[in-house]
Design a protein around this motif. Structure first.
Motif, PDB file in Angstrom:
ATOM      1  N   ILE A   1      -4.891 -13.289  -2.604  1.00  0.00           N
ATOM      2  CA  ILE A   1      -5.724 -13.422  -3.787  1.00  0.00           C
ATOM      3  C   ILE A   1      -5.228 -14.670  -4.518  1.00  0.00           C
ATOM      4  CG2 ILE A   1      -6.110 -12.394  -6.071  1.00  0.00           C
ATOM      5  CD1 ILE A   1      -7.574 -10.713  -4.202  1.00  0.00           C
TER       6      ILE A   1
ATOM      7  N   TYR B   1       0.806 -13.462  -9.932  1.00  0.00           N
ATOM      8  CA  TYR B   1       0.479 -12.723  -8.711  1.00  0.00           C
ATOM      9  C   TYR B   1       1.653 -12.779  -7.741  1.00  0.00           C
ATOM     10  CZ  TYR B   1      -1.932 -12.092  -4.166  1.00  0.00           C
ATOM     11  OH  TYR B   1      -2.322 -11.696  -2.915  1.00  0.00           O
TER      12      TYR B   1
ATOM     13  N   SER C   1      -5.457  -2.547 -12.483  1.00  0.00           N
ATOM     14  CA  SER C   1      -6.203  -2.079 -11.312  1.00  0.00           C
ATOM     15  C   SER C   1      -5.342  -2.145 -10.059  1.00  0.00           C
ATOM     16  CB  SER C   1      -7.443  -2.929 -11.101  1.00  0.00           C
ATOM     17  OG  SER C   1      -7.084  -4.216 -10.657  1.00  0.00           O
ATOM     18  N   CYS C   2      -4.353  -3.005 -10.054  1.00  0.00           N
ATOM     19  CA  CYS C   2      -3.597  -3.193  -8.811  1.00  0.00           C
ATOM     20  C   CYS C   2      -2.648  -2.032  -8.569  1.00  0.00           C
ATOM     21  CB  CYS C   2      -2.808  -4.490  -8.817  1.00  0.00           C
ATOM     22  SG  CYS C   2      -1.942  -4.693  -7.252  1.00  0.00           S
ATOM     23  N   PHE C   3      -2.865  -1.323  -7.454  1.00  0.00           N
ATOM     24  CA  PHE C   3      -2.051  -0.141  -7.170  1.00  0.00           C
ATOM     25  C   PHE C   3      -0.734  -0.504  -6.490  1.00  0.00           C
ATOM     26  CE2 PHE C   3      -3.459   1.130  -2.631  1.00  0.00           C
ATOM     27  CZ  PHE C   3      -3.767  -0.168  -2.314  1.00  0.00           C
ATOM     28  N   ALA C   4      -0.504  -1.808  -6.290  1.00  0.00           N
ATOM     29  CA  ALA C   4       0.742  -2.217  -5.655  1.00  0.00           C
ATOM     30  C   ALA C   4       1.548  -3.131  -6.569  1.00  0.00           C
ATOM     31  CB  ALA C   4       0.450  -2.911  -4.329  1.00  0.00           C
TER      32      ALA C   4
ATOM     33  N   CYS D   1      -8.803  -5.764  -7.736  1.00  0.00           N
ATOM     34  CA  CYS D   1      -8.632  -6.641  -8.896  1.00  0.00           C
ATOM     35  C   CYS D   1      -9.873  -7.489  -9.133  1.00  0.00           C
ATOM     36  CB  CYS D   1      -7.406  -7.536  -8.700  1.00  0.00           C
ATOM     37  SG  CYS D   1      -7.340  -8.322  -7.090  1.00  0.00           S
TER      38      CYS D   1
ATOM     39  N   ALA E   1       0.856  -6.054  -7.672  1.00  0.00           N
ATOM     40  CA  ALA E   1       0.876  -7.442  -7.232  1.00  0.00           C
ATOM     41  C   ALA E   1       0.525  -8.384  -8.382  1.00  0.00           C
ATOM     42  CB  ALA E   1      -0.084  -7.650  -6.065  1.00  0.00           C
TER      43      ALA E   1
ATOM     44  N   CYS F   1      -6.749  -5.330  -1.076  1.00  0.00           N
ATOM     45  CA  CYS F   1      -7.864  -4.391  -1.244  1.00  0.00           C
ATOM     46  C   CYS F   1      -8.976  -4.970  -2.107  1.00  0.00           C
ATOM     47  CB  CYS F   1      -7.363  -3.107  -1.878  1.00  0.00           C
ATOM     48  SG  CYS F   1      -6.876  -3.329  -3.603  1.00  0.00           S
ATOM     49  N   ARG F   2      -8.653  -5.955  -2.934  1.00  0.00           N
ATOM     50  CA  ARG F   2      -9.622  -6.670  -3.768  1.00  0.00           C
ATOM     51  C   ARG F   2     -10.191  -5.840  -4.924  1.00  0.00           C
ATOM     52  NH1 ARG F   2     -10.749  -6.932   1.379  1.00  0.00           N
ATOM     53  NH2 ARG F   2     -12.831  -6.052   1.260  1.00  0.00           N
TER      54      ARG F   2
ATOM     55  N   CYS G   1       0.837  -7.530  -2.363  1.00  0.00           N
ATOM     56  CA  CYS G   1      -0.616  -7.353  -2.281  1.00  0.00           C
ATOM     57  C   CYS G   1      -1.054  -6.808  -0.931  1.00  0.00           C
ATOM     58  CB  CYS G   1      -1.306  -8.689  -2.539  1.00  0.00           C
ATOM     59  SG  CYS G   1      -3.075  -8.599  -2.364  1.00  0.00           S
ATOM     60  N   VAL G   2      -1.955  -5.834  -1.019  1.00  0.00           N
ATOM     61  CA  VAL G   2      -2.493  -5.171   0.153  1.00  0.00           C
ATOM     62  C   VAL G   2      -3.808  -5.831   0.577  1.00  0.00           C
ATOM     63  CG1 VAL G   2      -3.444  -2.934   0.868  1.00  0.00           C
ATOM     64  CG2 VAL G   2      -1.383  -3.008  -0.509  1.00  0.00           C
TER      65      VAL G   2
HETATM   66  S1  SF4 Z   1      -6.150  -7.180  -3.704  1.00  0.00           S
HETATM   67 FE1  SF4 Z   1      -3.953  -7.266  -3.955  1.00  0.00          FE
HETATM   68  S2  SF4 Z   1      -3.667  -7.860  -6.064  1.00  0.00           S
HETATM   69 FE2  SF4 Z   1      -5.772  -7.189  -5.910  1.00  0.00          FE
HETATM   70  S3  SF4 Z   1      -5.697  -5.009  -6.469  1.00  0.00           S
HETATM   71 FE3  SF4 Z   1      -5.516  -5.090  -4.252  1.00  0.00          FE
HETATM   72  S4  SF4 Z   1      -3.334  -5.106  -3.846  1.00  0.00           S
HETATM   73 FE4  SF4 Z   1      -3.597  -5.621  -6.009  1.00  0.00          FE
END
Ligand code: SF4
Ligand code: SF4
Ligand code: SF4
Lengths: 306, 402
Positions: A171, A140, A124-127, A151, A129, A148-149, A145-146
């Motif tokens: 996170i 992690y 799910s993490c688009f970066a 995850c 992380a 965005c939550r 990490c952006v």
């Molecule tokens: S909150 Fe951070 S770790 Fe979770 S999906 Fe978004 S960017 Fe990835």
């Protein structure tokens, strides 16, 4: 080789040593005012990567007479319980027999990230992380990490937590002590357990061991939690009490969470390209038609628009 | 080159050089709300999300995600549908609305990006996904498509803007417009469905009335059919603000196209519930089931009835259709993000006042920008006249081209 942990819930006496070890090794704070680490209200939180949750279950539901239901076992919640018992006997006069809590035993459940074989949080993490390592831990990288939550939404076990009160939050979740594992050591929580509830090793051999254990002793629930949940997890559980009575989510899909979107994501580039081609085709096709139409219209000079 | 403030009975007109803006009581209220939002935003960035919102570990996504990201993107989606009809299919009759839908869409996306930026915890890392590719995530696709589409929209709008300023580069925008149009339809098609695909992974968490393996298709279709409805809403706004009337027949053509898609959508929804044996959930009498029925009755069924009956010939009913459909799609996104997650979270979520202020405040700001641009650029195209600066009642409201 993918590592895992087999948790045998029948051995847990709820002492909470593992939660202490986790906090010490990972440098997390005690936040009992807002989220307890041990007991009936224990819940995972930004600082609680693992908790011991206490359950009272009917004796009929529990398959074994384990250490946990002997009330003289030394454990943290023992003291409060003595007085509870005292209250119970006082109350007996006022309540009828069916309400009596005598045929009740305690079970303790250690919770932490399950370290899925194919984790929802990772895909799910688009970066990027979250990443799954070869050895099994899902770790992690806050630098990516952006916040965005997504995850938190994608994890079927609702494990990732967030530092809601921080200006610059991260996170958090159990990372299976990946640094210790890399050094060939056991996770901190596993290493301190006085009753050897957890066994660290190769995930597949642990699964085989769990299967044998469960099939030989019918007092165990005939289900290994984590064998198939979300496509299989690195941490697996055996229990003598039905998992649904111990707060385990039972409606977890059997297929790996990433597989829900993988077909969609893989077909996107092709769909996009084909769609762009169609659009270009339509553009030139209708443009020509329009030109022809305007010419005819000019010739006839008849088309009027309001 | 002079700065001028005129006081009229009902409004104040501020003008500078050839720019002008009227401040009416409503606009004054919008300005106040925007300023208040700015203050709350400063507070949020200084003290973190918990200080202003009710978001927590049970509710990682709440009003802002639903409002700005999911509903905002859907409601702004009208732009690409019209671009498709006008610039790809060359339906001339619809040309006079193309500038407006383009602008609504651009502003809607601005709202979405600002909303998202406010809501993500580690905003200073927003650029990470450009270099650290989590390409398995539907959000990755949304992120890339939205950012690229934003640029494309600015370029599309460039054609209008360079009619007034920087006229020397106007030819560039005219020349490349077809390319922008093709990409500008392709990208939103992808990301509107990806927004739905984000929820594919929530099987077992999102309420089954909304979760479906086809959820991405539902998101795509609804983002398309809400376009005409949003245009109706917007034409009410410009009618109110500038006395500009959008011809009924244009709205009708669009509403019919939208209506067709709504029938398809409804059929797929029902089919989806039947195939997954979930029709029983409709009558379980829970809050979710009522929300679902209300969403589909008022947001889909009644609008379809209006569109395909003679009622559509009356302006009042067109407006009713537009209102119900827009609210219906808005409700759908909110239901997915919030209502559908109540069961899973186990606790109810309600937004704080600050969350509500920021949500409305961002919309106010966007509305103000829209009104300003309408007064100063050639947005409200009149029938068959691409550069008429006057409103319907003949009062000039801006100087489009001299
Ligand atoms: S909150 Fe951070 S770790 Fe979770 S999906 Fe978004 S960017 Fe990835
Ligand atoms: S349990 Fe959740 S957080 Fe842990 S690896 Fe699986 S998906 Fe990720
Ligand atoms: S594996 Fe390490 S991080 Fe995870 S719960 Fe145990 S001690 Fe904590």
């Amino acid at each position: 080789m993918s590592r895992g942990v087999l948790v045998n819930l029948t051995k847990c006496i709820g002492c909470g040593s593992c939660t202490v070890a986790c906090k010490m090794y990972n440098g997390n704070q005690w936040i009992n005012e807002r989220a307890a680490t041990n007991g009936e209200d224990a819940k995972l939180a930004d600082e609680n990567w693992t908790v011991i949750q206490k359950f009272r279950v009917p004796q009929t539901a529990a398959g074994m007479d384990t250490g946990a239901n002997k009330r003289n076992v030394s454990n943290v919640s023992n003291v409060s319980n003595v007085s509870e018992e005292h209250n119970e006997s006082k109350n007996l006069n006022h309540t009828n027999k069916a309400d009596r809590t005598h045929g009740e035993v305690w079970r303790f459940v250690k919770r932490q990230c399950m370290h899925c074989k194919e984790p929802g949080c990772v895909s799910s993490c688009f970066a990027k992380a979250f990443q799954k390592t070869e050895e099994g831990p899902v770790i992690y990288y806050p630098n990516n990490c952006v916040g965005c939550r997504y995850c938190m939404l994608a994890c079927p076990f609702k494990i990732p937590k967030f530092e809601w009160d921080k200006t610059i939050p991260v996170i958090t979740k159990c990372v299976m002590c990946s640094n210790r594992i890399a050094k060939g050591q056991q996770p901190a929580c596993v290493s301190v357990c006085p009753t050897n509830v957890m066994k660290f090793g190769d995930r597949n051999s642990l699964l085989a061991e769990a299967k044998e254990l469960v099939s030989k002793d019918k007092r165990y629930v005939q289900h290994i939690y984590g064998e198939e949940e979300a496509g299989g997890t690195s941490w697996i559980y055996v229990s003598d009490t039905p998992f649904e009575q111990l707060g385990f989510k039972m409606d977890i899909p059997k297929k790996p969470i990433p597989s829900y979107t993988s077909t969609y994501m893989h077909s996107t580039p092709i769909v996009g390209a084909v769609w762009a081609l169609i659009l270009t085709g339509l553009y030139f096709f209708t443009k020509r038609k329009e030109l022809v139409k305007t010419k005819t219209a000019e010739n006839k000079d008849s088309e009027t628009i309001e | 080159m002079d700065f001028n403030i005129e006081f009229k009975k009902w409004f104040i007109r501020i003008s500078y050089d050839h720019w002008s803006f009227r401040i009416t009581p409503l606009r004054f209220f919008l300005i106040l709300l925007s300023l208040l939002t700015a203050v709350v935003l400063v507070y949020r960035f200084a003290f973190g999300l918990q200080s202003v919102s009710n978001l927590n570990d049970q509710w990682p996504w709440g009003l802002w995600k639903g409002w700005a990201v999911f509903a905002g993107a859907a409601l702004a989606g009208g732009g690409y549908g019209t671009t498709f009809l006008v610039h790809i299919l060359h339906i001339e009759r619809l040309k006079l609305i193309s500038h407006r839908t383009l602008l609504i869409s651009l502003l809607g996306y601005t709202l979405m990006l600002v909303g998202l930026f406010t809501e993500i915890g580690r905003w200073f890392n927003f650029w990470r996904p450009y270099i650290s590719w989590g390409h398995e995530s539907a959000l990755f696709e949304v992120f890339w498509c939205v950012s690229l589409y934003f640029i494309i929209q600015v370029l599309e709008l460039g054609e209008i803007v360079t009619e007034k300023v920087f006229r020397q580069i106007h030819w560039f925008f005219v020349r490349f417009f077809p390319v922008f149009a093709v990409i500008g339809v392709m990208l939103p098609t992808l990301h509107q469905s990806s927004l739905g695909a984000i929820y594919l992974m929530t099987d077992g968490r999102l309420h089954p009335l909304w979760w479906s393996p086809l959820i991405f298709l539902f998101f795509l279709l609804s983002s398309l059919f809400v376009g005409p409805a949003m245009l109706v809403m917007e034409s009410v706004l410009v009618g109110f603000a500038f006395g500009h009337k959008t011809p009924n027949d244009v709205l009708k053509i669009l509403a019919r196209i939208g209506g067709g898609m709504m029938i398809l959508y409804l059929a797929l929804k029902i089919g989806d519930l039947v195939v997954h044996n979930e029709t029983g959930l409709l009558f379980e009498g829970s809050f979710e089931s009522y929300a679902f029925i209300a969403e589909h009755l008022f947001g889909i069924v009644i609008p379809i009835l209006i569109v395909f009956s003679p009622l559509i010939n009356y302006r009042g009913w067109i407006i009713t259709y537009g209102f119900l459909t827009s609210v219906g799609v808005f409700a759908n996104r909110m239901n997915v993000v919030i209502t559908g997650m109540i069961r899973d979270a186990g606790v109810i979520y309600y937004p704080t006042l600050c969350e509500v202020i920021i949500s409305f405040g961002l919309v106010s700001t966007v509305l103000l920008i829209y009104l300003f641009l309408c007064e100063n650029f050639n947005i409200l195209l009149k029938n068959n006249d691409s550069c008429n600066p006057n409103t319907a009642d003949g009062k000039p409201h801006g100087i489009a081209e001299k």
